[in-house]
Design a protein around this motif. Structure first.
Motif, PDB file in Angstrom:
ATOM      1  N   PRO A 222     -28.385 -37.556  28.191  1.00  0.00           N
ATOM      2  CA  PRO A 222     -28.976 -38.889  28.396  1.00  0.00           C
ATOM      3  C   PRO A 222     -28.637 -39.833  27.243  1.00  0.00           C
ATOM      4  CG  PRO A 222     -30.653 -37.318  27.716  1.00  0.00           C
ATOM      5  CD  PRO A 222     -29.410 -36.523  27.980  1.00  0.00           C
ATOM      6  N   GLY A 223     -28.892 -41.112  27.482  1.00  0.00           N
ATOM      7  CA  GLY A 223     -28.650 -42.116  26.452  1.00  0.00           C
ATOM      8  C   GLY A 223     -27.350 -42.850  26.678  1.00  0.00           C
ATOM      9  N   ALA A 224     -26.986 -43.664  25.710  1.00  0.00           N
ATOM     10  CA  ALA A 224     -25.771 -44.483  25.813  1.00  0.00           C
ATOM     11  C   ALA A 224     -24.975 -44.390  24.515  1.00  0.00           C
ATOM     12  CB  ALA A 224     -26.139 -45.934  26.091  1.00  0.00           C
ATOM     13  N   PHE A 225     -23.663 -44.396  24.645  1.00  0.00           N
ATOM     14  CA  PHE A 225     -22.762 -44.360  23.496  1.00  0.00           C
ATOM     15  C   PHE A 225     -21.847 -45.569  23.575  1.00  0.00           C
ATOM     16  CE2 PHE A 225     -18.648 -42.987  21.633  1.00  0.00           C
ATOM     17  CZ  PHE A 225     -19.073 -42.849  20.317  1.00  0.00           C
ATOM     18  N   ASP A 226     -21.809 -46.352  22.505  1.00  0.00           N
ATOM     19  CA  ASP A 226     -21.071 -47.608  22.536  1.00  0.00           C
ATOM     20  C   ASP A 226     -19.588 -47.460  22.191  1.00  0.00           C
ATOM     21  OD1 ASP A 226     -23.351 -49.011  23.207  1.00  0.00           O
ATOM     22  OD2 ASP A 226     -23.909 -49.378  21.115  1.00  0.00           O
ATOM     23  N   GLY A 227     -19.207 -46.319  21.648  1.00  0.00           N
ATOM     24  CA  GLY A 227     -17.814 -46.139  21.255  1.00  0.00           C
ATOM     25  C   GLY A 227     -16.937 -45.658  22.396  1.00  0.00           C
ATOM     26  N   THR A 228     -15.814 -45.052  22.063  1.00  0.00           N
ATOM     27  CA  THR A 228     -14.847 -44.543  23.038  1.00  0.00           C
ATOM     28  C   THR A 228     -15.033 -43.044  23.201  1.00  0.00           C
ATOM     29  OG1 THR A 228     -13.260 -46.236  22.358  1.00  0.00           O
ATOM     30  CG2 THR A 228     -12.407 -44.376  23.636  1.00  0.00           C
ATOM     31  N   GLN A 229     -15.136 -42.609  24.448  1.00  0.00           N
ATOM     32  CA  GLN A 229     -15.285 -41.181  24.715  1.00  0.00           C
ATOM     33  C   GLN A 229     -13.946 -40.578  25.146  1.00  0.00           C
ATOM     34  OE1 GLN A 229     -18.871 -39.685  26.609  1.00  0.00           O
ATOM     35  NE2 GLN A 229     -19.681 -41.770  26.749  1.00  0.00           N
ATOM     36  N   TRP A 230     -13.711 -39.355  24.679  1.00  0.00           N
ATOM     37  CA  TRP A 230     -12.488 -38.613  24.978  1.00  0.00           C
ATOM     38  C   TRP A 230     -12.868 -37.203  25.422  1.00  0.00           C
ATOM     39  CZ3 TRP A 230      -7.718 -41.032  23.332  1.00  0.00           C
ATOM     40  CH2 TRP A 230      -7.868 -42.159  22.525  1.00  0.00           C
ATOM     41  N   HIS A 231     -11.905 -36.506  25.972  1.00  0.00           N
ATOM     42  CA  HIS A 231     -12.032 -35.071  26.195  1.00  0.00           C
ATOM     43  C   HIS A 231     -10.827 -34.408  25.532  1.00  0.00           C
ATOM     44  CE1 HIS A 231     -12.160 -31.149  28.230  1.00  0.00           C
ATOM     45  NE2 HIS A 231     -13.435 -31.409  28.468  1.00  0.00           N
ATOM     46  N   SER A 232     -10.990 -33.167  25.123  1.00  0.00           N
ATOM     47  CA  SER A 232      -9.871 -32.471  24.474  1.00  0.00           C
ATOM     48  C   SER A 232      -8.625 -32.456  25.350  1.00  0.00           C
ATOM     49  CB  SER A 232     -10.264 -31.034  24.119  1.00  0.00           C
ATOM     50  OG  SER A 232     -10.641 -30.310  25.280  1.00  0.00           O
ATOM     51  N   ALA A 233      -8.811 -32.534  26.681  1.00  0.00           N
ATOM     52  CA  ALA A 233      -7.661 -32.571  27.586  1.00  0.00           C
ATOM     53  C   ALA A 233      -6.800 -33.816  27.377  1.00  0.00           C
ATOM     54  CB  ALA A 233      -8.127 -32.518  29.033  1.00  0.00           C
ATOM     55  N   ARG A 234      -7.391 -34.862  26.820  1.00  0.00           N
ATOM     56  CA  ARG A 234      -6.649 -36.116  26.618  1.00  0.00           C
ATOM     57  C   ARG A 234      -6.566 -36.477  25.130  1.00  0.00           C
ATOM     58  NH1 ARG A 234      -5.913 -34.501  30.847  1.00  0.00           N
ATOM     59  NH2 ARG A 234      -6.381 -35.389  32.904  1.00  0.00           N
ATOM     60  N   TYR A 235      -6.896 -35.568  24.265  1.00  0.00           N
ATOM     61  CA  TYR A 235      -6.833 -35.843  22.825  1.00  0.00           C
ATOM     62  C   TYR A 235      -5.387 -36.098  22.411  1.00  0.00           C
ATOM     63  CZ  TYR A 235      -6.978 -34.835  17.798  1.00  0.00           C
ATOM     64  OH  TYR A 235      -6.842 -34.898  16.429  1.00  0.00           O
ATOM     65  N   PRO A 236      -5.094 -37.261  21.817  1.00  0.00           N
ATOM     66  CA  PRO A 236      -3.694 -37.626  21.561  1.00  0.00           C
ATOM     67  C   PRO A 236      -3.178 -37.261  20.181  1.00  0.00           C
ATOM     68  CG  PRO A 236      -5.093 -39.518  21.196  1.00  0.00           C
ATOM     69  CD  PRO A 236      -6.005 -38.391  21.598  1.00  0.00           C
TER      70      PRO A 236
END
Length: 327
Positions: free
Chosen positions: A136-150
């Motif tokens: 729950p809650g909100a995150f104002d930044g950018t979310q990633w997943h390890s599958a798309r970690y650059p």
């Protein structure tokens, strides 16, 4: 009409094709990638195997030597040579959108037209189905997943939250501590493996469990090996004090960072097979004869999603295909 179609041209599909050929069956492999390597074509730049090349082999052909832990490029080259050595019939890129049961065979809808097969081996892996838990809650930044970690470059000079207490979480967090302010969130204290061993300990443990299950014995469960292989960068980051775990947050509101990277694993990529699977128990089970799942991790068996560990499951699936075709 094909005797057998294998969906997926990665390590699981190739290992199964090897055993199918030994059983006298020539499968057609459908792969949705532009070239060999499957999921290894999409891993983050610094990712390596956590075992040496000598312990990372598909059946019939050892991986060439590499000094240290092989990077993805080495694995991709190995899988390409494996295809070439055995001359499997691989069509790519071909996307399978659906699989259905006709009453005596399987009908496939693909990006190159309809196909039909008496048996099908699903080896689509997990990489295209990343998982992140609901928080729950909100995150104002950018979310990633390890599958798309650059890789680390986009995160230089930023605040990064990394979630996950296993290998991918530790590897990514350790790498980022060199360039960013990192908070590494875990649900429990990290379970480090011994400093002087590598991933072969995990594979040996998985093999012990797999053999017991295939004999019809109870699963003896994992041994006290730990979750995180102490690759050189992880070991250095931990011992220098840069890599420290923080208890997992219960609300996204508590995460004060520019980026949030979920290293929380994957689920089997089985969307195209929904019509022929029963998932009511939580574990997908084929509804009809002639469909075999290979290489999906624990839903297939211990070690099934690894290069070294997929062999016994591929062999079992090939034997099942042969038995059904003979019947």
């Amino acid at each position: 009409m094909r005797d057998c179609i294998v969906i997926g041209g990665g390590q699981a599909g190739l290992a199964t094709a090897y055993y199918l050929r030994r059983a006298g069956i020539e499968p057609l492999i459908l792969d949705d990638q532009n070239g060999p390597g499957a999921a290894w074509r999409h891993v983050w730049p610094s990712m390596t195997l956590f075992s040496l090349a000598s312990f990372s082999n598909l059946p019939g052909m050892p991986m060439p030597h590499y000094d240290g832990f092989p990077p993805a490029s080495h694995v991709i080259a190995y899988l390409e040579k494996y295809e070439e050595r055995y001359g499997f019939e691989v069509h790519r890129p071909v996307h399978v959108s659906s699989l259905s049961w006709t009453g005596c065979s399987y009908a496939l809808e693909t990006s190159v037209g309809a196909m039909e097969a008496r048996t099908v081996v699903a080896a689509t892996g997990t990489w295209s189905a990343p998982y992140a838990p609901f928080v729950p809650g909100a995150f104002d930044g950018t979310q990633w997943h390890s599958a798309r970690y650059p890789g680390s470059k986009p995160f230089e000079g930023t605040r990064v939250a990394v979630v996950g207490a296993k290998n991918s979480g530790a590897q990514i967090a350790a790498e980022l501590t060199r360039v960013a302010e990192v908070t590494w969130y875990t649900r429990h204290e990290p379970r480090w493996m011994a400093d002087d061993v590598d991933g072969r300990v995990l594979f040996e443990d998985a093999h012990r469990r797999a053999i017991a299950l295939m004999r019809g014995e109870p699963d003896p469960g994992p041994g006290p090996t730990g979750d995180i292989v102490m690759l050189p960068e992880i070991l250095e980051a931990r011992d220098s004090g840069r890599l420290k775990a923080t208890p997992m947050f219960d609300s996204l509101d508590r995460v004060k960072a520019d980026h949030l990277i979920w290293c929380t694993g994957f689920r089997p990529a089985l969307r195209a097979l929904r019509a022929v699977l029963d998932s009511s128990s939580g574990t997908p089970v084929p509804l009809h004869p002639g469909l075999f799942l290979v290489g999906y991790g624990d839903i297939v068996g211990p070690g099934a999603a690894t290069i070294t560990g997929v062999g016994p499951y591929a062999k079992r699936a090939a034997a099942g295909v042969k038995e059904l075709l003979n019947d």
